[in-house]
Design a protein around this motif. Structure first.
Motif, PDB file in Angstrom:
ATOM      1  N   ASP A 140       0.401   6.080   8.965  1.00 60.21           N
ATOM      2  CA  ASP A 140      -1.051   5.786   9.286  1.00 60.21           C
ATOM      3  C   ASP A 140      -1.833   5.300   8.118  1.00 60.21           C
ATOM      4  OD1 ASP A 140      -0.507   5.819  12.108  1.00 60.21           O
ATOM      5  OD2 ASP A 140      -1.036   7.831  12.531  1.00 60.21           O
ATOM      6  N   GLY A 141      -1.755   6.325   7.125  1.00 60.15           N
ATOM      7  CA  GLY A 141      -2.711   6.191   5.967  1.00 60.15           C
ATOM      8  C   GLY A 141      -2.381   4.667   5.441  1.00 60.15           C
ATOM      9  N   ALA A 142      -1.222   4.600   5.395  1.00 59.32           N
ATOM     10  CA  ALA A 142      -0.758   3.239   4.450  1.00 59.32           C
ATOM     11  C   ALA A 142      -0.934   2.064   5.449  1.00 59.32           C
ATOM     12  CB  ALA A 142       0.892   3.195   4.216  1.00 59.32           C
ATOM     13  N   GLU A 143      -0.840   1.963   6.490  1.00 59.75           N
ATOM     14  CA  GLU A 143      -1.272   0.943   7.421  1.00 59.75           C
ATOM     15  C   GLU A 143      -2.730   0.729   7.391  1.00 59.75           C
ATOM     16  OE1 GLU A 143      -0.536  -1.202  11.773  1.00 59.75           O
ATOM     17  OE2 GLU A 143       0.299   0.988  11.522  1.00 59.75           O
ATOM     18  N   ALA A 144      -3.673   1.804   7.231  1.00 62.87           N
ATOM     19  CA  ALA A 144      -5.048   1.674   7.334  1.00 62.87           C
ATOM     20  C   ALA A 144      -5.387   0.794   6.099  1.00 62.87           C
ATOM     21  CB  ALA A 144      -5.885   3.062   7.303  1.00 62.87           C
ATOM     22  N   ALA A 164       3.071  -5.809   3.669  1.00 62.93           N
ATOM     23  CA  ALA A 164       2.789  -6.721   4.824  1.00 62.93           C
ATOM     24  C   ALA A 164       2.546  -8.042   4.205  1.00 62.93           C
ATOM     25  CB  ALA A 164       1.518  -6.132   5.459  1.00 62.93           C
ATOM     26  N   GLU A 165       2.593  -8.887   5.287  1.00 68.68           N
ATOM     27  CA  GLU A 165       2.155 -10.139   4.860  1.00 68.68           C
ATOM     28  C   GLU A 165       0.751 -10.672   5.757  1.00 68.68           C
ATOM     29  OE1 GLU A 165       3.990 -14.371   6.681  1.00 68.68           O
ATOM     30  OE2 GLU A 165       5.168 -13.517   4.913  1.00 68.68           O
ATOM     31  N   LEU A 166       0.028 -11.063   4.830  1.00 67.73           N
ATOM     32  CA  LEU A 166      -1.323 -11.623   5.371  1.00 67.73           C
ATOM     33  C   LEU A 166      -1.452 -12.961   5.678  1.00 67.73           C
ATOM     34  CD1 LEU A 166      -3.857  -9.775   3.020  1.00 67.73           C
ATOM     35  CD2 LEU A 166      -2.866  -8.747   4.978  1.00 67.73           C
ATOM     36  N   THR A 167      -1.916 -13.499   6.932  1.00 71.46           N
ATOM     37  CA  THR A 167      -1.866 -14.683   7.387  1.00 71.46           C
ATOM     38  C   THR A 167      -3.180 -14.997   7.871  1.00 71.46           C
ATOM     39  OG1 THR A 167      -0.783 -14.325   9.616  1.00 71.46           O
ATOM     40  CG2 THR A 167       0.628 -15.055   7.838  1.00 71.46           C
ATOM     41  N   LYS A 168      -3.854 -16.165   7.876  1.00 75.09           N
ATOM     42  CA  LYS A 168      -5.197 -16.713   8.356  1.00 75.09           C
ATOM     43  C   LYS A 168      -4.922 -16.806   9.687  1.00 75.09           C
ATOM     44  CE  LYS A 168      -8.425 -17.050   5.291  1.00 75.09           C
ATOM     45  NZ  LYS A 168      -9.747 -16.712   5.370  1.00 75.09           N
ATOM     46  N   ILE A 227      -3.491  -1.384   4.443  1.00 78.90           N
ATOM     47  CA  ILE A 227      -3.048  -2.781   4.895  1.00 78.90           C
ATOM     48  C   ILE A 227      -4.270  -3.375   5.605  1.00 78.90           C
ATOM     49  CG2 ILE A 227      -1.455  -4.192   5.878  1.00 78.90           C
ATOM     50  CD1 ILE A 227      -0.284  -3.387   3.261  1.00 78.90           C
ATOM     51  N   ALA A 228      -4.704  -2.680   6.645  1.00 73.30           N
ATOM     52  CA  ALA A 228      -5.534  -3.127   7.605  1.00 73.30           C
ATOM     53  C   ALA A 228      -6.936  -3.526   6.729  1.00 73.30           C
ATOM     54  CB  ALA A 228      -5.784  -2.339   8.623  1.00 73.30           C
ATOM     55  N   ALA A 229      -7.432  -2.740   5.909  1.00 74.32           N
ATOM     56  CA  ALA A 229      -8.653  -2.779   5.067  1.00 74.32           C
ATOM     57  C   ALA A 229      -8.576  -4.011   4.277  1.00 74.32           C
ATOM     58  CB  ALA A 229      -8.951  -1.521   4.374  1.00 74.32           C
ATOM     59  N   GLN A 230      -7.397  -4.098   3.760  1.00 78.65           N
ATOM     60  CA  GLN A 230      -7.181  -5.410   2.996  1.00 78.65           C
ATOM     61  C   GLN A 230      -7.184  -6.663   3.765  1.00 78.65           C
ATOM     62  OE1 GLN A 230      -3.579  -5.067   0.380  1.00 78.65           O
ATOM     63  NE2 GLN A 230      -4.251  -3.232  -0.295  1.00 78.65           N
ATOM     64  N   ALA A 231      -6.697  -6.552   4.728  1.00 80.83           N
ATOM     65  CA  ALA A 231      -6.537  -7.724   5.778  1.00 80.83           C
ATOM     66  C   ALA A 231      -8.022  -8.162   6.105  1.00 80.83           C
ATOM     67  CB  ALA A 231      -5.507  -7.643   6.947  1.00 80.83           C
ATOM     68  N   GLN A 232      -8.779  -6.997   6.365  1.00 78.15           N
ATOM     69  CA  GLN A 232     -10.105  -7.333   6.928  1.00 78.15           C
ATOM     70  C   GLN A 232     -11.096  -7.871   5.806  1.00 78.15           C
ATOM     71  OE1 GLN A 232     -12.275  -3.608   8.565  1.00 78.15           O
ATOM     72  NE2 GLN A 232     -13.636  -4.866   9.435  1.00 78.15           N
ATOM     73  N   GLU A 233     -10.848  -7.516   4.626  1.00 78.54           N
ATOM     74  CA  GLU A 233     -11.506  -7.951   3.437  1.00 78.54           C
ATOM     75  C   GLU A 233     -11.411  -9.524   3.330  1.00 78.54           C
ATOM     76  OE1 GLU A 233     -10.635  -5.823  -0.073  1.00 78.54           O
ATOM     77  OE2 GLU A 233     -11.384  -4.227   0.597  1.00 78.54           O
ATOM     78  N   THR A 234     -10.294  -9.925   3.520  1.00 80.97           N
ATOM     79  CA  THR A 234      -9.936 -11.247   3.434  1.00 80.97           C
ATOM     80  C   THR A 234     -10.021 -12.234   4.838  1.00 80.97           C
ATOM     81  OG1 THR A 234      -7.524 -10.982   3.846  1.00 80.97           O
ATOM     82  CG2 THR A 234      -8.503 -11.121   1.630  1.00 80.97           C
ATOM     83  N   GLY A 235     -10.329 -11.318   6.015  1.00 82.56           N
ATOM     84  CA  GLY A 235     -10.598 -12.264   7.225  1.00 82.56           C
ATOM     85  C   GLY A 235      -9.389 -12.603   7.834  1.00 82.56           C
ATOM     86  N   ALA A 236      -8.188 -11.834   7.610  1.00 81.18           N
ATOM     87  CA  ALA A 236      -6.810 -12.429   7.861  1.00 81.18           C
ATOM     88  C   ALA A 236      -6.396 -11.441   8.721  1.00 81.18           C
ATOM     89  CB  ALA A 236      -5.996 -12.524   6.795  1.00 81.18           C
ATOM     90  N   ALA A 243       0.732  -1.112  -0.032  1.00 79.79           N
ATOM     91  CA  ALA A 243      -0.087  -0.010  -0.135  1.00 79.79           C
ATOM     92  C   ALA A 243       0.920   1.347  -0.054  1.00 79.79           C
ATOM     93  CB  ALA A 243      -0.926  -0.068   1.255  1.00 79.79           C
ATOM     94  N   THR A 244       0.412   2.395  -0.493  1.00 73.37           N
ATOM     95  CA  THR A 244       1.114   3.554  -0.488  1.00 73.37           C
ATOM     96  C   THR A 244       0.195   4.587   0.192  1.00 73.37           C
ATOM     97  OG1 THR A 244       0.228   4.186  -2.850  1.00 73.37           O
ATOM     98  CG2 THR A 244       2.475   3.129  -2.420  1.00 73.37           C
ATOM     99  N   GLY A 245       0.677   5.733   0.773  1.00 75.81           N
ATOM    100  CA  GLY A 245       0.062   6.589   1.370  1.00 75.81           C
ATOM    101  C   GLY A 245       0.790   7.767   1.596  1.00 75.81           C
TER     102      GLY A 245
END
Length: 69
Positions: free
Chosen positions: A33-37, A65-69, A39-48, A27-29
């Motif tokens: 905080d903006g870039a991490e937000a 970032a790395e997404l993990t289940k 990443i957090a949104a992408q993680a939430q979409e996949t439930g990770a 992510a870029t921003g």
């Protein structure tokens, strides 16, 4: 010797479900905080959950970032 090969194959196949989901996202921003937000949104979409592996600032923020289940 055949037993060792069988054991190694079973161990390798048992790890596939864990390694199968690990996904890297970026992510870029304009701020950390903006870039991490993003990443957090992408993680939430996949439930990770996510773990930031890299972030740098050069006229903007680039975060990996790395997404993990």
């Amino acid at each position: 010797m055949n037993t060792i090969k069988t054991f190694a194959a079973v161990m390798t196949l048992s790890l596939l479900p864990f390694a199968g989901f690990a996904q890297t996202v970026t992510a870029t921003g304009t701020t950390l905080d903006g870039a991490e937000a993003k990443i957090a949104a992408q993680a939430q979409e996949t439930g990770a959950s996510y773990k930031v592996t890299e972030a740098y600032f050069n006229n903007g923020v680039h975060m990996t970032a790395e997404l993990t289940k």
